[in-house]
Design a protein around this motif. Structure first.
Motif, PDB file in Angstrom:
ATOM      1  N   LEU A 253      27.909  22.102  -2.162  1.00  0.00           N
ATOM      2  CA  LEU A 253      28.532  22.206  -3.479  1.00  0.00           C
ATOM      3  C   LEU A 253      29.832  21.417  -3.538  1.00  0.00           C
ATOM      4  CD1 LEU A 253      28.539  23.581  -6.299  1.00  0.00           C
ATOM      5  CD2 LEU A 253      29.797  25.464  -5.252  1.00  0.00           C
ATOM      6  N   ASP A 254      30.640  21.554  -2.496  1.00  0.00           N
ATOM      7  CA  ASP A 254      31.898  20.814  -2.460  1.00  0.00           C
ATOM      8  C   ASP A 254      31.656  19.313  -2.417  1.00  0.00           C
ATOM      9  OD1 ASP A 254      34.955  20.839  -1.878  1.00  0.00           O
ATOM     10  OD2 ASP A 254      34.109  19.600  -0.273  1.00  0.00           O
ATOM     11  N   ASP A 255      30.663  18.891  -1.652  1.00  0.00           N
ATOM     12  CA  ASP A 255      30.339  17.473  -1.554  1.00  0.00           C
ATOM     13  C   ASP A 255      29.845  16.935  -2.895  1.00  0.00           C
ATOM     14  OD1 ASP A 255      29.939  15.029   0.076  1.00  0.00           O
ATOM     15  OD2 ASP A 255      27.825  15.378  -0.362  1.00  0.00           O
ATOM     16  N   PHE A 256      28.973  17.684  -3.557  1.00  0.00           N
ATOM     17  CA  PHE A 256      28.430  17.223  -4.843  1.00  0.00           C
ATOM     18  C   PHE A 256      29.508  17.192  -5.919  1.00  0.00           C
ATOM     19  CE2 PHE A 256      26.220  17.774  -8.913  1.00  0.00           C
ATOM     20  CZ  PHE A 256      25.286  16.750  -8.837  1.00  0.00           C
ATOM     21  N   SER A 257      30.490  18.080  -5.834  1.00  0.00           N
ATOM     22  CA  SER A 257      31.533  18.149  -6.860  1.00  0.00           C
ATOM     23  C   SER A 257      32.315  16.843  -6.960  1.00  0.00           C
ATOM     24  CB  SER A 257      32.492  19.313  -6.571  1.00  0.00           C
ATOM     25  OG  SER A 257      33.279  19.059  -5.416  1.00  0.00           O
ATOM     26  N   SER A 258      32.424  16.124  -5.852  1.00  0.00           N
ATOM     27  CA  SER A 258      33.152  14.857  -5.859  1.00  0.00           C
ATOM     28  C   SER A 258      32.304  13.703  -6.376  1.00  0.00           C
ATOM     29  CB  SER A 258      33.652  14.526  -4.450  1.00  0.00           C
ATOM     30  OG  SER A 258      32.558  14.313  -3.569  1.00  0.00           O
ATOM     31  N   GLN A 259      30.998  13.940  -6.577  1.00  0.00           N
ATOM     32  CA  GLN A 259      30.096  12.884  -7.008  1.00  0.00           C
ATOM     33  C   GLN A 259      29.471  13.137  -8.370  1.00  0.00           C
ATOM     34  OE1 GLN A 259      27.210  11.937  -3.840  1.00  0.00           O
ATOM     35  NE2 GLN A 259      28.421  13.223  -2.476  1.00  0.00           N
ATOM     36  N   SER A 260      29.635  14.336  -8.918  1.00  0.00           N
ATOM     37  CA  SER A 260      28.892  14.716 -10.123  1.00  0.00           C
ATOM     38  C   SER A 260      29.243  13.832 -11.316  1.00  0.00           C
ATOM     39  CB  SER A 260      29.137  16.187 -10.454  1.00  0.00           C
ATOM     40  OG  SER A 260      30.511  16.438 -10.681  1.00  0.00           O
ATOM     41  N   ASP A 261      30.521  13.523 -11.515  1.00  0.00           N
ATOM     42  CA  ASP A 261      30.907  12.691 -12.656  1.00  0.00           C
ATOM     43  C   ASP A 261      30.329  11.287 -12.534  1.00  0.00           C
ATOM     44  OD1 ASP A 261      32.332  14.792 -13.712  1.00  0.00           O
ATOM     45  OD2 ASP A 261      34.274  14.134 -12.920  1.00  0.00           O
ATOM     46  N   THR A 262      30.399  10.720 -11.335  1.00  0.00           N
ATOM     47  CA  THR A 262      29.832   9.387 -11.112  1.00  0.00           C
ATOM     48  C   THR A 262      28.331   9.394 -11.334  1.00  0.00           C
ATOM     49  OG1 THR A 262      31.560   8.888  -9.495  1.00  0.00           O
ATOM     50  CG2 THR A 262      29.590   7.514  -9.441  1.00  0.00           C
ATOM     51  N   TYR A 263      27.650  10.430 -10.831  1.00  0.00           N
ATOM     52  CA  TYR A 263      26.208  10.532 -11.010  1.00  0.00           C
ATOM     53  C   TYR A 263      25.848  10.530 -12.490  1.00  0.00           C
ATOM     54  CZ  TYR A 263      21.611  12.622 -11.488  1.00  0.00           C
ATOM     55  OH  TYR A 263      20.309  12.871 -11.881  1.00  0.00           O
ATOM     56  N   GLN A 264      26.534  11.343 -13.277  1.00  0.00           N
ATOM     57  CA  GLN A 264      26.208  11.439 -14.705  1.00  0.00           C
ATOM     58  C   GLN A 264      26.431  10.107 -15.415  1.00  0.00           C
ATOM     59  OE1 GLN A 264      27.541  15.382 -16.582  1.00  0.00           O
ATOM     60  NE2 GLN A 264      28.688  15.367 -14.653  1.00  0.00           N
ATOM     61  N   THR A 265      27.521   9.424 -15.081  1.00  0.00           N
ATOM     62  CA  THR A 265      27.805   8.140 -15.710  1.00  0.00           C
ATOM     63  C   THR A 265      26.730   7.114 -15.391  1.00  0.00           C
ATOM     64  OG1 THR A 265      30.189   8.539 -15.636  1.00  0.00           O
ATOM     65  CG2 THR A 265      29.473   6.255 -15.877  1.00  0.00           C
ATOM     66  N   LEU A 266      26.374   7.000 -14.115  1.00  0.00           N
ATOM     67  CA  LEU A 266      25.365   6.019 -13.710  1.00  0.00           C
ATOM     68  C   LEU A 266      23.993   6.362 -14.279  1.00  0.00           C
ATOM     69  CD1 LEU A 266      26.377   5.466  -9.969  1.00  0.00           C
ATOM     70  CD2 LEU A 266      26.887   4.024 -11.946  1.00  0.00           C
ATOM     71  N   TYR A 267      23.649   7.634 -14.270  1.00  0.00           N
ATOM     72  CA  TYR A 267      22.337   8.040 -14.796  1.00  0.00           C
ATOM     73  C   TYR A 267      22.227   7.710 -16.278  1.00  0.00           C
ATOM     74  CZ  TYR A 267      18.167  10.844 -15.676  1.00  0.00           C
ATOM     75  OH  TYR A 267      16.900  11.251 -16.042  1.00  0.00           O
ATOM     76  N   ASN A 268      23.268   7.986 -17.036  1.00  0.00           N
ATOM     77  CA  ASN A 268      23.218   7.792 -18.482  1.00  0.00           C
ATOM     78  C   ASN A 268      23.233   6.322 -18.873  1.00  0.00           C
ATOM     79  OD1 ASN A 268      23.164  10.569 -19.010  1.00  0.00           O
ATOM     80  ND2 ASN A 268      25.399  10.710 -19.041  1.00  0.00           N
ATOM     81  N   GLU A 269      23.803   5.467 -18.032  1.00  0.00           N
ATOM     82  CA  GLU A 269      23.898   4.052 -18.369  1.00  0.00           C
ATOM     83  C   GLU A 269      22.727   3.224 -17.857  1.00  0.00           C
ATOM     84  OE1 GLU A 269      27.621   2.514 -17.111  1.00  0.00           O
ATOM     85  OE2 GLU A 269      28.795   3.676 -18.571  1.00  0.00           O
ATOM     86  N   ALA A 270      21.954   3.766 -16.925  1.00  0.00           N
ATOM     87  CA  ALA A 270      20.836   3.007 -16.352  1.00  0.00           C
ATOM     88  C   ALA A 270      19.634   3.037 -17.277  1.00  0.00           C
ATOM     89  CB  ALA A 270      20.469   3.569 -14.986  1.00  0.00           C
ATOM     90  N   GLN A 271      18.968   1.905 -17.421  1.00  0.00           N
ATOM     91  CA  GLN A 271      17.742   1.860 -18.224  1.00  0.00           C
ATOM     92  C   GLN A 271      16.635   2.642 -17.544  1.00  0.00           C
ATOM     93  OE1 GLN A 271      16.961  -2.365 -19.004  1.00  0.00           O
ATOM     94  NE2 GLN A 271      17.632  -2.043 -21.116  1.00  0.00           N
ATOM     95  N   ASP A 272      16.510   2.475 -16.248  1.00  0.00           N
ATOM     96  CA  ASP A 272      15.558   3.247 -15.455  1.00  0.00           C
ATOM     97  C   ASP A 272      16.341   3.869 -14.302  1.00  0.00           C
ATOM     98  OD1 ASP A 272      13.618   4.238 -13.707  1.00  0.00           O
ATOM     99  OD2 ASP A 272      12.193   2.637 -14.168  1.00  0.00           O
ATOM    100  N   PRO A 273      16.834   5.103 -14.471  1.00  0.00           N
ATOM    101  CA  PRO A 273      17.682   5.710 -13.437  1.00  0.00           C
ATOM    102  C   PRO A 273      17.021   5.767 -12.067  1.00  0.00           C
ATOM    103  CG  PRO A 273      17.813   6.973 -15.466  1.00  0.00           C
ATOM    104  CD  PRO A 273      16.712   5.960 -15.651  1.00  0.00           C
TER     105      PRO A 273
END
Length: 298
Positions: A253-273
């Motif tokens: 959980l602690d590890d994912f917390s540092s990556q969650s914002d980046t994940y959401q940004t990349l997922y939403n901007e990718a044509q094919d995530p």
């Protein structure tokens, strides 16, 4: 900079970091005429970017000749001559289980969207950043003995010594690893090494690309590494079931917390995530393999 170099730089900038080499039977080069209206030219650039994002090379006809553009990961492999033994002979990606992987990827996204991201948002809202940093330090220090063994088995005695020094200093002066004086006071860098890294050091191939439930992008070698480390992880020596699983959950959980914002940004901007995250992972693997082979050769 001439017209040819400018166009090449622009196209590579558009798609940098989101491409991989396709199997030969999927390669579909296309040509673009330069005699187009402005709107058509812009659409042509968009088409070429899409081709590259899918891992396909493209050819563009210009007034100064034909430009052949390869996906970014090819540039990693082609950094050496074709006869250089450090360059992998096989394609830089292998995804025969794409249907299965896409299903797991979709499941993971739903798990992230409806469970992990809300939980980590609450975690970040309640737990101050310095406390979260100490949590991360604690778990990083806890796995130092595992890093030490993997570095020893890989023949990296110096790195193993760094692991030992970090563990002793941070476990004592650093108050059970909550702080990291080994880095800030003694300039002892982190030397993390997994079982997968050790296997790669001895030439064990990564195998097909594999998306793991919840854990995300990996490959067969990485999956074996995660499974084995889950069994022998030092947390199992300081806590019994179910406390050890609870500690590992907090770690994740602690590890994912540092990556969650980046994940959401990349997922939403990718044509094919799926393709984007797959290609990012495989490019990283290709880079690391090239680096490891170069060090071994030197």
């Amino acid at each position: 900079m001439n017209y040819k170099s400018t166009l090449l730089t622009f196209l590579l900038f558009v798609v940098a970091g989101c491409s991989s080499i396709p199997p030969p039977d999927q390669v579909s080069p296309v040509s673009v005429s330069t005699a187009r209206a402005p709107g058509e030219a812009q659409q042509g650039v968009s088409d070429k970017a899409e081709q590259l994002s899918q891992g396909k090379p493209v050819s563009i006809a210009t007034s100064q000749g034909q430009i052949d553009i390869e996906p970014a990961v090819v540039a990693v492999a082609n950094a050496n001559s074709a006869t250089d033994p450090v360059v992998p002979a096989q394609p830089d990606y292998y995804d025969p289980w794409e249907g299965f992987n896409r299903s797991v990827f979709a499941f993971n996204h739903k798990a992230y969207e409806y469970v992990l991201i809300p939980v980590t948002d609450g975690y970040k809202a309640v737990i101050p950043s310095p406390v979260r940093a100490s949590v991360g330090n604690f778990f990083a220090n806890l796995r130092e003995p595992l890093n030490l063994l993997n570095n020893l088995f890989s023949g990296d005695v110096d790195d193993a010594g760094s692991n030992l020094g970090r563990f002793l200093i941070n476990s004592t002066v650093g108050v059970l690893g909550l702080f990291d004086p080994a880095s800030s006071w003694f300039d002892i860098d982190k030397k993390r090494r997994s079982i997968g890294d050790m296997l790669a050091h001895y030439g064990v191939g990564s195998g097909p690309f594999l998306v793991l439930p919840v854990l995300g992008q990996s490959d067969v070698r990485g999956g074996v590494s995660i499974l084995t480390e889950g069994i022998i992880h030092p947390v199992n020596q300081i806590a019994d079931s179910p406390q050890n699983y609870q500690l590992r959950t907090v770690d994740g959980l602690d590890d994912f917390s540092s990556q969650s914002d980046t994940y959401q940004t990349l997922y939403n901007e990718a044509q094919d995530p799926y393709l984007y995250f797959r290609n990012q992972y495989l490019q990283g693997q290709a880079r690391d393999t090239l680096y490891e082979n170069k060090n071994a050769k030197d």
